[in-house]
Design a protein around this motif. Structure first.
Motif, PDB file in Angstrom:
ATOM      1  N   ARG A 459       0.836  -1.204   0.000  1.00 58.15           N
ATOM      2  CA  ARG A 459       0.000   0.000   0.000  1.00 58.15           C
ATOM      3  C   ARG A 459       0.871   1.254   0.000  1.00 58.15           C
ATOM      4  N   ARG A 460       1.917   1.220   0.799  1.00 56.99           N
ATOM      5  CA  ARG A 460       2.793   2.391   0.886  1.00 56.99           C
ATOM      6  C   ARG A 460       3.450   2.705  -0.450  1.00 56.99           C
ATOM      7  N   THR A 461       3.973   1.690  -1.111  1.00 63.64           N
ATOM      8  CA  THR A 461       4.723   1.950  -2.334  1.00 63.64           C
ATOM      9  C   THR A 461       3.818   2.206  -3.536  1.00 63.64           C
ATOM     10  N   GLU A 462       2.704   1.521  -3.621  1.00 67.69           N
ATOM     11  CA  GLU A 462       1.772   1.762  -4.727  1.00 67.69           C
ATOM     12  C   GLU A 462       1.218   3.180  -4.672  1.00 67.69           C
ATOM     13  N   LEU A 463       0.915   3.666  -3.472  1.00 67.04           N
ATOM     14  CA  LEU A 463       0.260   4.972  -3.318  1.00 67.04           C
ATOM     15  C   LEU A 463       1.213   6.073  -2.862  1.00 67.04           C
ATOM     16  N   ALA A 464       2.509   5.820  -2.924  1.00 67.64           N
ATOM     17  CA  ALA A 464       3.482   6.813  -2.455  1.00 67.64           C
ATOM     18  C   ALA A 464       3.306   8.150  -3.148  1.00 67.64           C
ATOM     19  N   MET A 465       3.403   9.225  -2.379  1.00 67.88           N
ATOM     20  CA  MET A 465       3.309  10.610  -2.842  1.00 67.88           C
ATOM     21  C   MET A 465       1.906  10.967  -3.341  1.00 67.88           C
ATOM     22  N   GLU A 466       0.908  10.230  -2.875  1.00 70.83           N
ATOM     23  CA  GLU A 466      -0.476  10.527  -3.219  1.00 70.83           C
ATOM     24  C   GLU A 466      -1.295  10.977  -2.008  1.00 70.83           C
ATOM     25  N   GLY A 467      -0.617  11.234  -0.883  1.00 71.70           N
ATOM     26  CA  GLY A 467      -1.263  11.854   0.256  1.00 71.70           C
ATOM     27  C   GLY A 467      -2.029  10.949   1.183  1.00 71.70           C
ATOM     28  N   THR A 468      -1.879   9.626   1.071  1.00 71.97           N
ATOM     29  CA  THR A 468      -2.673   8.713   1.904  1.00 71.97           C
ATOM     30  C   THR A 468      -1.901   8.125   3.081  1.00 71.97           C
ATOM     31  N   ARG A 469      -0.586   8.180   3.073  1.00 73.05           N
ATOM     32  CA  ARG A 469       0.229   7.488   4.078  1.00 73.05           C
ATOM     33  C   ARG A 469      -0.081   7.959   5.500  1.00 73.05           C
ATOM     34  N   ILE A 470      -0.252   9.265   5.721  1.00 74.00           N
ATOM     35  CA  ILE A 470      -0.480   9.754   7.069  1.00 74.00           C
ATOM     36  C   ILE A 470      -1.769   9.174   7.648  1.00 74.00           C
ATOM     37  N   PHE A 471      -2.773   8.997   6.819  1.00 76.11           N
ATOM     38  CA  PHE A 471      -4.035   8.437   7.298  1.00 76.11           C
ATOM     39  C   PHE A 471      -3.883   6.962   7.643  1.00 76.11           C
ATOM     40  N   ASP A 472      -3.049   6.244   6.889  1.00 79.05           N
ATOM     41  CA  ASP A 472      -2.804   4.837   7.190  1.00 79.05           C
ATOM     42  C   ASP A 472      -2.086   4.690   8.537  1.00 79.05           C
ATOM     43  N   LEU A 473      -1.076   5.499   8.772  1.00 78.79           N
ATOM     44  CA  LEU A 473      -0.349   5.429  10.036  1.00 78.79           C
ATOM     45  C   LEU A 473      -1.270   5.708  11.213  1.00 78.79           C
ATOM     46  N   ARG A 474      -2.177   6.635  11.032  1.00 75.79           N
ATOM     47  CA  ARG A 474      -3.083   7.002  12.108  1.00 75.79           C
ATOM     48  C   ARG A 474      -4.120   5.893  12.366  1.00 75.79           C
TER      49      ARG A 474
END
Length: 536
Positions: A459-474
């Motif tokens: 998920r991290r690498t497919e969607l990198a730089m698309e603004g979703t990572r912070i929501f996943d971490l939370r």
């Protein structure tokens, strides 16, 4: 190219209706937009609705969300509404991004409430179009509340037009109540929205049945309601709520010539030169952007890209060589990250070799405005932008790849990630990305915990730089680990400190308070009935 809708969106912003973005929980004026003399023509409803699309999301938030996570670092104290302060855990109730985002979403809600409160006044509006406009407004409003509850938790739930006086006395509704509202509104909207293929070309970019259900799937994902996520993704993958598929090229998904491709479910509409954004100047190589690099990918993100055989760089047999770290990596890596030795293609057809190690030129880490991590971003570079890097390239909020990732994660959490499920989700993503090694494409097996690591990395690498990572971490409740300690850059430092990988920023995430942003102090000064989140 969706030109008609994007042009209409711009026109809607210039009607002088008092509908501009607000900076507090303010509500519509009681004269112009709500006056009976305005809500008389079908075009009145259309124009106000298009202003609500202007508040769907913000390009600055879209890009700088990455710097709130462990994917990127913002070296600027100014750009990105001081997002660096949030990443470092050094922010308070008056922080710019925290304050502005609250007002931004309530401005969008206000516009949707205006449409819903006044559309019945237009007797000449076609019944089918009226139902669609209402559904669009409800979906847009639900999306705004989804963002608000994700950042702030409990928030005032406003579903009608109210006076400024009434607004100043509102209390926060429980998050569970807001969540219930969001899910019900998305269902109601989906029932009346057309599928994506039913829209005329000039209307692409509006909410569709599939978009409403994809947003619903994301809401359910954030709530950990795994069985419901599977149900929602069943609909989206089954073709009954729209026609979606992976685009043939990973890099091509984000190319200007492929806007509105088969993978796009919901996106932000732009049109050069009328409606543009310029954030790419902050993340492409310094020689190309000519401004301070304020969105620099981290070594932590780079390390999570697997090798071409599907193995993590730390796994035995991966083939990873620290001396040649970018060789033999996931094909999505070079489509996303610019690294030392990267061949950058310029808009005029020429190319330049990007060097980032110290002493190698204008893009190297020892230049004041260059990337401090030694990495830049390739994804979302728009070669058709003007000389000032103003771009009209649409920004994708939800794409079909995310639907596949949501399903894979839900299936694994339910203990149901089988070889067949892997093949239609992560396997499909890897085939599209360009993996050819059978080991990378085959179901890896293992227990739930081992598969969870793989799914989350994917998920991290497919969607990198698309603004979703912070929501996943939370939502995973892993932010206190990922966002505490140092963010790193390339191996160009003291070999006795973190193996030579540059320390570029020290971060802190306090799980007792940082999983919710504070209610902005400005709002509480206006309205003392607004309670505050714990720790603030």
């Amino acid at each position: 190219m969706n030109r008609h809708f994007r042009h209409t969106l711009l026109l809607g912003l210039g009607l002088g209706l008092g509908l501009g973005a607000c900076q507090k929980l303010d509500l519509p004026p009681t004269d112009r937009p709500t006056d009976a003399t305005f809500w008389t023509q079908p075009s009145d409803a259309a124009n106000v609705l298009t202003t609500a699309y202007e508040n769907l999301y913000n390009s600055e938030y879209f890009f700088f969300n990455e710097t709130l996570s462990d994917n990127a670092y913002n070296k600027s104290d100014v750009n990105g509404s001081n997002a660096r302060n949030i990443a470092e855990g050094a922010y308070g109730t008056n922080q710019a991004r925290v304050t502005n985002e609250w007002g931004y979403h309530y401005s969008g809600i206000r516009k949707c409430n205006q449409v819903l409160a006044n559309i019945d006044k237009i007797s000449t509006l076609d019944a089918g179009l009226k139902a669609r406009y209402i559904a669009e407004a409800r979906a847009l409003r639900a999306y705004q509340y989804f963002q608000l509850m994700t950042w702030y938790g409990d928030v005032p739930l406003i579903t009608t037009e109210i006076s400024v006086t009434d607004a100043a006395g509102l209390a926060r509704n429980p998050r569970a109540e807001v969540l219930d509202f969001v899910l019900k509104e998305l269902d109601a909207a989906a029932a009346d929205l057309p599928v994506n293929t039913a829209y005329a070309a000039e209307d692409r970019g509006r909410f569709t049945k599939g978009a409403a259900l994809a947003v619903k799937a994301r809401v359910l994902l954030y709530e950990g309601r795994w069985a419901d996520v599977v149900t929602a993704t069943d609909q989206l993958m089954g073709g009954t709520v729209g026609t979606y598929s992976l685009f043939s090229s990973y890099a091509g998904v984000f190319a200007p010539g492929n806007e509105g491709n088969s993978e796009v479910i919901l996106d932000l509409q732009y049109l050069y030169p009328s409606r543009t954004y310029s954030e790419q100047r902050f993340f492409i190589p310094r020689t190309e952007g000519k401004l301070i690099c304020a969105i620099a990918p981290t070594q932590e993100l780079v390390n999570d890209y697997v090798m071409a055989n599907g193995k993590a760089i730390t796994e035995s047999g991966s083939g990873y060589n620290e001396a040649t770290p970018y060789v033999g990596r996931d094909p999505r890596f070079a489509a996303t990250i610019v690294y030392d030795g990267y061949k950058w293609q310029r808009p005029d057809g020429s190319s330049i070799l990007i060097r980032t190690v110290p002493g190698t030129g204008d893009n190297s880490i020892d230049r004041a405005d260059a990337s401090p991590t030694g990495y830049y971003v390739a994804k979302y570079f728009d070669p058709t932008a003007d000389a000032n890097l103003n771009s009209g390239l649409n920004l994708i909020l939800v794409r079909y790849a995310d639907v596949l990732l949501m399903r894979a994660e839900a299936k694994n959490e339910l203990g149901q990630l089988t070889s067949a499920e892997w093949d239609r989700t992560i396997g499909a993503l890897r085939r599209r990305a360009g993996f050819t090694d059978g080991a990378a494409l085959a179901f890896p097996g293992g227990d739930k915990a081992a598969l969870q690591t793989i799914v989350r990395r994917e998920r991290r690498t497919e969607l990198a730089m698309e603004g979703t990572r912070i929501f996943d971490l939370r939502r995973w409740r892993t932010a206190q680990t990922a966002l505490t300690g140092y963010a790193h850059g390339i191996k160009a430092g003291d070999p006795n400190v973190d193996g030579g990988y540059l320390r570029v920023d020290q971060r802190t995430f306090d799980p007792a308070k940082h999983y919710l942003w504070p209610v902005p102090q400005r709002e509480r000064d206006i309205n003392p009935n607004l309670s505050q989140n714990p720790g603030w």
